[in-house]
Design a protein around this motif. Sequence first.
Motif, PDB file in Angstrom:
ATOM      1  N   ASN A 180      -8.385 -38.700-104.015  1.00  0.00           N
ATOM      2  CA  ASN A 180      -7.345 -39.305-104.833  1.00  0.00           C
ATOM      3  C   ASN A 180      -6.301 -39.934-103.908  1.00  0.00           C
ATOM      4  OD1 ASN A 180      -5.794 -39.817-107.141  1.00  0.00           O
ATOM      5  ND2 ASN A 180      -4.797 -37.802-107.083  1.00  0.00           N
ATOM      6  N   ALA A 195       0.222 -38.143-107.425  1.00  0.00           N
ATOM      7  CA  ALA A 195      -1.192 -37.765-107.454  1.00  0.00           C
ATOM      8  C   ALA A 195      -1.712 -37.455-108.861  1.00  0.00           C
ATOM      9  CB  ALA A 195      -1.423 -36.580-106.525  1.00  0.00           C
ATOM     10  N   THR A 222      -5.426 -31.855-114.911  1.00  0.00           N
ATOM     11  CA  THR A 222      -5.706 -31.170-113.638  1.00  0.00           C
ATOM     12  C   THR A 222      -6.654 -29.996-113.840  1.00  0.00           C
ATOM     13  OG1 THR A 222      -3.786 -29.724-113.875  1.00  0.00           O
ATOM     14  CG2 THR A 222      -3.460 -31.783-112.673  1.00  0.00           C
ATOM     15  N   PRO A 227      -9.097 -33.234-107.421  1.00  0.00           N
ATOM     16  CA  PRO A 227      -9.598 -33.995-106.265  1.00  0.00           C
ATOM     17  C   PRO A 227      -9.857 -33.053-105.080  1.00  0.00           C
ATOM     18  CG  PRO A 227      -7.625 -35.026-107.186  1.00  0.00           C
ATOM     19  CD  PRO A 227      -7.774 -33.707-107.856  1.00  0.00           C
ATOM     20  N   ASN A 230      -6.185 -35.200-101.575  1.00  0.00           N
ATOM     21  CA  ASN A 230      -5.212 -36.182-102.046  1.00  0.00           C
ATOM     22  C   ASN A 230      -4.515 -36.802-100.849  1.00  0.00           C
ATOM     23  OD1 ASN A 230      -5.077 -35.484-105.107  1.00  0.00           O
ATOM     24  ND2 ASN A 230      -4.858 -33.515-104.052  1.00  0.00           N
ATOM     25  N   ILE A 263      -2.886 -30.363-105.602  1.00  0.00           N
ATOM     26  CA  ILE A 263      -2.299 -31.532-106.254  1.00  0.00           C
ATOM     27  C   ILE A 263      -0.876 -31.254-106.766  1.00  0.00           C
ATOM     28  CG2 ILE A 263      -3.200 -31.096-108.594  1.00  0.00           C
ATOM     29  CD1 ILE A 263      -3.952 -34.146-108.638  1.00  0.00           C
ATOM     30  N   ASP A 267       2.466 -33.159-105.063  1.00  0.00           N
ATOM     31  CA  ASP A 267       3.388 -33.916-105.918  1.00  0.00           C
ATOM     32  C   ASP A 267       4.814 -33.389-105.803  1.00  0.00           C
ATOM     33  OD1 ASP A 267       1.489 -35.665-106.765  1.00  0.00           O
ATOM     34  OD2 ASP A 267       1.588 -35.149-108.906  1.00  0.00           O
TER      35      ASP A 267
END
Lengths: 309, 524
Positions: A180, A195, A222, A227, A230, A263, A267
């Motif tokens: 990602n 993300a 999610t 992913p 990221n 993720i 973020d």
Amino acid sequence: MKRRDFIRNSVGFGVLSSAALSMGNFDRLMAEETDALQLPYDMVAIKGGEAAEMFEKGIASLGGMKQFVKPNQTVVVKPNIGWDSAPERAANTNPLLVAAIVESCKRAGAKAVYVFDNTCAEGVRCYKMSGIEDAVKKAGGTMVSGRTEGYYQEVSLPNAKRLKTARVHELIIKSDVFINVPVLKNHGGSTLSVAMKNMMGVVWDREFWHSNDLHQCIADFTTYRKPDLNVIDAYRVMKRNGPRGVSVADVATMKYQIIGKDIVAIDTAAAKVFGIDPKQVKHIALAEQLGSGTTNIDGLKVNRISMGA
Amino acid sequence: MKQKHLKIFRVVFSLLLLLGITSLFVDFRELIPTAWADRLLFLQFVPSVIQFITVPAVLSAGFIIILVLTALFGRVYCSFICPLGIFQDIVSWISKKAKVIKRYKFRKALNYLRYPVLALVVISLLFGSMFVLNLLDPYSSFGRIFSDIVRPGIIAANNGLASLFEKFDMYFLYRLNLDLVTWKTVFIPAVLVIAVVVLAFYYGRLYCNAICPVGTVLGFLSRFSVFRIRMDKATCTKCGKCAFACKSTCINIKTQEVDNSRCVACYNCIDVCPENSIKYMTGKGSAKAAFKPVAVTTDDSKREFIGKTLVYAVALTGLSEKVFSAETEDRPAGKIKNPKKYPVTPPGSVSIRHFTDRCTACHLCISVCPTKTLQPSFLEYGFTGMSQPHMDYGIEYCNFECTKCGEVCPTGAILPITVEEKKLEQLGKVNFVKTKCIVYTDNTSCGSCSEHCPTQAVKMVPYKDDLTIPETDTDICIGCGACEFACPVKPHTAIFVDGNTVHQVAKAPKVEELKQESSDDFLF
């Protein structure tokens, strides 16, 4: 057989056989979870260099791309290619970073590296104007259409609160590795686009998200396929008027990049880099509640690399 | 060139031109540069006349060349240039190969049909309506058939082929969304293609000589053209081969005369004549000769044809719209209709009046529109504007950087503009209905409209509890429809664009410099 019948029959057969072929089973053969993977750091933050160099340093400090991509695997790279605007406008992921990631996957032995996005503006123009199509082709990757309904298949998300089903691009379903690559930017609706928000580009029916509590749906997704890696592009950052932006005056040059697996954590870090309190970005906390990651980045092993002067 | 070679020249020329024009209409990958449209469509009669009235220039004078050519050689437009004519020739050729039509026979001119049809076109034009002309103009009819019916078929074939290649991990072809097809927008070309194909299959060029207004107009002139197809009575053996070959059924073998008002200059007769007796000659004999009364043959198959057409038309209307249209999720707010007053016309079209007075609904703009925002209208412009294109923001929105529709329009209904002009041309104005907005009704985030707005004429501003809600600025709105397209409140959105009857110039969005702050710190 009359000629007319022959033609009629052969057309019918052609249509039927292509229809049958298009209904093939794309379910990804479950690859071994990479969670068992022991990485030297949970997250890497790099600043001060060019996009490709920062990525090379960052991924090297995690043990290289071979940690994530095994020989002969298929990889799908999902940058943000939402808009038909030039790289300077920072509405899309930096093409130099995308190219560096594709090359790195190829070097690790990837069989094929696919790149796509379900763009917001007309697809062909987005791929072209963003510079990503050119960069990916040169790097040996394959651009795949993301704005065609036919590529999306319904998946269920049993652990989600609102988003119980979604139609997901078949490449996300069947590829071995999912990378990602969002661009960090301001967003009028979701406060920030990083993300988790970038994942909206792998879904066809995202109108549902907007009309069913956007932040909850972003967090819910999610619970589907996280992913494997990221990479947040914060080389140029759109500080206002996002996610599309009006002009280059909306853009700050930060020369920053964050790489990581979690993720939620990534973020959280990105919100701080952007200059806002992660709590203001509601989907971050909602995703943590769903068990998709942690907002406690102080408890993580972070490698901070400074490049240049 | 010997006259025997005229036919092969006509066949090669017309097929090449048809290939070019067809590609314009079905080019779904944007492979053909828009500049080709001007070149390929320069000689199209009706668009050229309208364009000349709008913008008198050499580049719009194609119809004058057609008039001169007709005065010299007869209706060469119909066999060499007109895409619908060439298309009919292909149908007749197939019919002949399939041995459905073995030979044509002379038939009297259908003056009681072709003159009233032309009169109807003229009267409706005098009343300021393009409707009848648009229905019958052969170029525009061809365009609609290929844009609205053939093109989706080709995309479907492409998708089938693409999925086949994708099985082998080859993505150079890719699947595309099928163009939206609804009976409302497709019935006009559908009825027309059935009519034209059936007529051409059983009666050769009957459409061109009984209905087509361009054929009738050029027919007036071709009676008096300098070179006319005639028979040399001295050498003719009345073997009848020319009449059997005549798609226009205008060769009367008994009187050895050719009705030049109906002759489309296809040269099939010249090609088959064993005595070399029928060919272009300069006009010595009386042009009126062809109009002497001749034996009348009645034709039951004509009745059959009309019956069939009616059946097909009824069958088509039975196709429910639901079969084709996408599913939408209905919210209570989405059921409340918006007070939308005017349709939106494409950028470069000056005003609704300018556009509807000039558009022949050939749908080339629809074909080249990369987003498919341009769609055939149903009743948006009223009954008489049916099938003239409009901006359908329920389907897509106008791309900020694109000016393709104006680049290809052959009539001047959409004038070419620069990208800079386009970015300030206000097609309509944004209207926000707060009480229908998700943020208001659900107290959740959305921002889809503002997200898509290229000028931030729709901006998210603080509302309550960290939420933001749209605020609009009609001064900088260009009416591109991005907000309306993106709004998840369906089918009647919480934000919509109402068309400007006359397009206006929007203000450019304000650009303030951003304070660039730099930090040595890692920020987290």
